[in-house]
Enzyme design. Structure first.
Site, mmCIF file in Angstrom:
data_model
loop_
_atom_site.group_PDB
_atom_site.id
_atom_site.type_symbol
_atom_site.label_atom_id
_atom_site.label_comp_id
_atom_site.label_asym_id
_atom_site.label_seq_id
_atom_site.Cartn_x
_atom_site.Cartn_y
_atom_site.Cartn_z
ATOM 1 N N GLU A 239 34.402 14.980 87.257
ATOM 2 C CA GLU A 239 33.441 14.409 86.412
ATOM 3 C C GLU A 239 32.597 13.518 87.098
ATOM 4 O O GLU A 239 32.290 12.375 87.064
ATOM 5 C CB GLU A 239 34.204 13.306 85.490
ATOM 6 C CG GLU A 239 35.061 14.159 84.461
ATOM 7 C CD GLU A 239 35.830 13.481 83.261
ATOM 8 O OE1 GLU A 239 36.045 12.171 83.644
ATOM 9 O OE2 GLU A 239 35.746 13.882 82.338
ATOM 10 N N GLU B 234 38.725 20.643 80.821
ATOM 11 C CA GLU B 234 39.611 19.604 80.026
ATOM 12 C C GLU B 234 39.289 19.821 78.866
ATOM 13 O O GLU B 234 38.019 19.714 78.476
ATOM 14 C CB GLU B 234 39.170 18.193 80.647
ATOM 15 C CG GLU B 234 39.838 17.872 81.851
ATOM 16 C CD GLU B 234 39.927 16.532 82.518
ATOM 17 O OE1 GLU B 234 39.419 15.405 81.427
ATOM 18 O OE2 GLU B 234 39.450 16.148 83.696
#
Ligand code: BG6
Length: 480
Positions: free
Chosen positions: A178, A379
């Site tokens: 991320e 995810e």
């Protein structure tokens, strides 16, 4: 004959991160990481960032779910579900305890050798994140994390050590988890290791955007150099980027809202991906940086490295979507990294994250349309409270519903023409929540007996979703 829309070698699996599930935070030579200095919190009480380990404070990462000592049992359970891949990260401070050593810690390297060998026994392909919210705290103390250019060298030495050691055991890599969290205030500490002297907790960090965007620049250079090093060591490596995709809709068709959403999408979602996939700063960066008084220190060779080190595939996390509006009176809700305006068409999780399966199809199309390279959803999932019934069963039908609807939409995106390699739902085994430090915000197919105070036996139990997901994998996504 199969009618599945999912390719026959589709990588079904699950995702974790070292700092949230390994525990053993100071065992076998491991040094403290940024996560190890974060206290427990809740949805309403922010996690504190402490400078030293304080007596009597609960630090959830210290024991987490103790994968370090239970990896054989856990991997066996993943194999029972039929995992084709398992996403895990390497704890940087297990390999270089302060981040600054010249020689790696052999015991740390050996641990991951053992984990990869165990995965191999079951033909599970590791998918390795090199850095997932666990910068060695030494680098924060010495350089204010990624704000210091020196960290590029420390990272590339770390990445090269991993690529060399595991060149025959790992094929799929991600450089930074991320990475675009660094575009938000919230990401300063966990994603970039930046710690302002007046920052006390996770939700109220003293923010210096110029420092943050400079630190991000260092990560872009580090990632691009790592990609080049990795490809030299093993040309078959697939090295990807990882973006927290914060799907953002304009709240209305008012052109003001449309423009706001576009700007938001550019900076939060596209800025990092554009640099890592296309190998250059996007056109809109110039104006944004100027208007925020950010002057990047870009040194000779940086842009050439960024160009030469583009990623092989694009991965992202997807939990929810948001709206943005120019109307300040609208009700807001929370979300992954960033909240936004409440969408009247969507339901939300107990933590206020708005559930939007169709947003996943939309996002897959947006991203694929932009870059046209293979993708993985690394995810996705529902953080929820689970109840263990008197007979020991855990009937998490809400989780099954959430995942089922998202998998359906991935199928639709594949039909749309998106090239999707795999799917690794988050927290396939219950683990510590990154944002709140809770254990009771659970995502897993496997229940772990531990509560928010750190009490419990750590015993593992199969939830209803465990059996459901096993069937999903066995039928290659046909039985949902
Ligand atoms: C992602 C992170 O943002 O979301 C994970 O990569 C994190 O580390 C996950 O755990 C879910 O968020 P949370 O805050 O519910 O743990």
């Amino acid at each position: 004959m199969t009618t599945s829309v999912f390719p026959k070698d589709f990588l079904w699996g699950g995702a974790t991160a070292a700092n949230q599930f390994e525990g053993a935070w100071n065992v076998d030579g491991k040094g403290p990481s940024c996560s190890d200095m974060l206290s427990g919190g809740t949805h309403t009480t922010p996690r504190r960032i402490t400078r030293t380990n304080e007596q009597g404070v609960h630090y959830p990462s210290h024991e987490a779910i103790d994968f370090y000592h239970r990896y054989k049992e856990d991997i066996k359970l993943f194999a029972e579900m039929g995992f084709k891949t398992f996403r895990l990260s390497i704890n940087w401070s297990r390999i270089f305890p302060t981040g600054m050593e010249q020689e790696p810690n052999e015991a740390g390297l050996q641990f991951y050798d053992d984990v990869f060998d165990e995965l191999k026994k079951y033909n599970i392909e590791p998918l390795v994140t090199i850095s997932h919210y666990e910068l060695p705290f030494g680098l924060t103390q010495e350089y204010n994390g990624w704000a210091g250019r020196e960290v590029i060298e420390h990272f590339t030495r770390y990445a090269e050590t991993l690529f060399t050691r595991y060149q025959n055991k790992v094929k799929y890599w991600l450089t930074f988890n991320e990475i675009n969290c660094g575009t938000a205030e919230f990401g300063a500490y966990l994603a970039l290791g930046i710690l302002h002297k007046d920052t006390k907790d996770f939700l109220h960090q003293v923010d210096e955007p110029a420092v943050r965007f400079q630190a991000l620049h260092h990560q872009f250079v580090a990632s691009a150099r790592a990609v080049q090093i990795g490809h030299k060591i093993n040309p078959d490596f697939k090295i990807g980027c990882m973006i927290a995709y914060m799907t953002t809709y304009p709240y209305t068709c008012n052109p003001e809202d449309i423009l706001l959403a576009q700007e938001y999408n550019n900076i939060r979602n596209n800025y990092c991906g554009d640099i890592q996939v296309r190998g250059e700063y996007p056109y809109y960066a110039k104006r944004f940086l100027k208007e925020h008084n950010i002057e990047l220190d870009i040194r000779d060779g940086d842009l050439e490295d960024i160009k030469a080190g583009t990623v092989d595939y694009y991965t992202f996390s997807y939990y929810m979507s948001n709206c943005v509006s120019t109307d300040p009176k609208l009700e807001n809700t929370s979300g992954n990294i960033n909240g936004g305006v409440k969408n009247p068409y969507l339901q939300a999780s107990d933590w206020g994250w708005q559930i939007d399966p169709k947003g996943l199809r939309y996002s897959l199309n947006e991203i694929y349309g932009r870059y046209g390279i293979p993708m993985m959803v690394v995810e996705n999932g529902l953080g929820a409270f689970d109840t263990v019934e008197a007979d020991g069963s855990i009937n998490d039908s809400y989780r099954i519903d959430y995942l089922k609807e998202h998998i359906e939409q991935m199928g639709e995106a594949i039909k749309d023409g998106v090239e999707l390699w795999g799917y690794t739902p988050w927290g396939c085994i219950d683990l510590v929540s990154a944002s709140t430090g809770e254990m009771e915000k659970r995502y897993g197919f496997i229940y772990v007996d531990k509560d928010n105070q750190g009490k419990g036996t750590l015993d593992r139990k199969k939830k209803a979703s465990f059996f459901w997901y096993k069937d999903v994998i066995e039928s290659n996504g046909e039985n949902l």
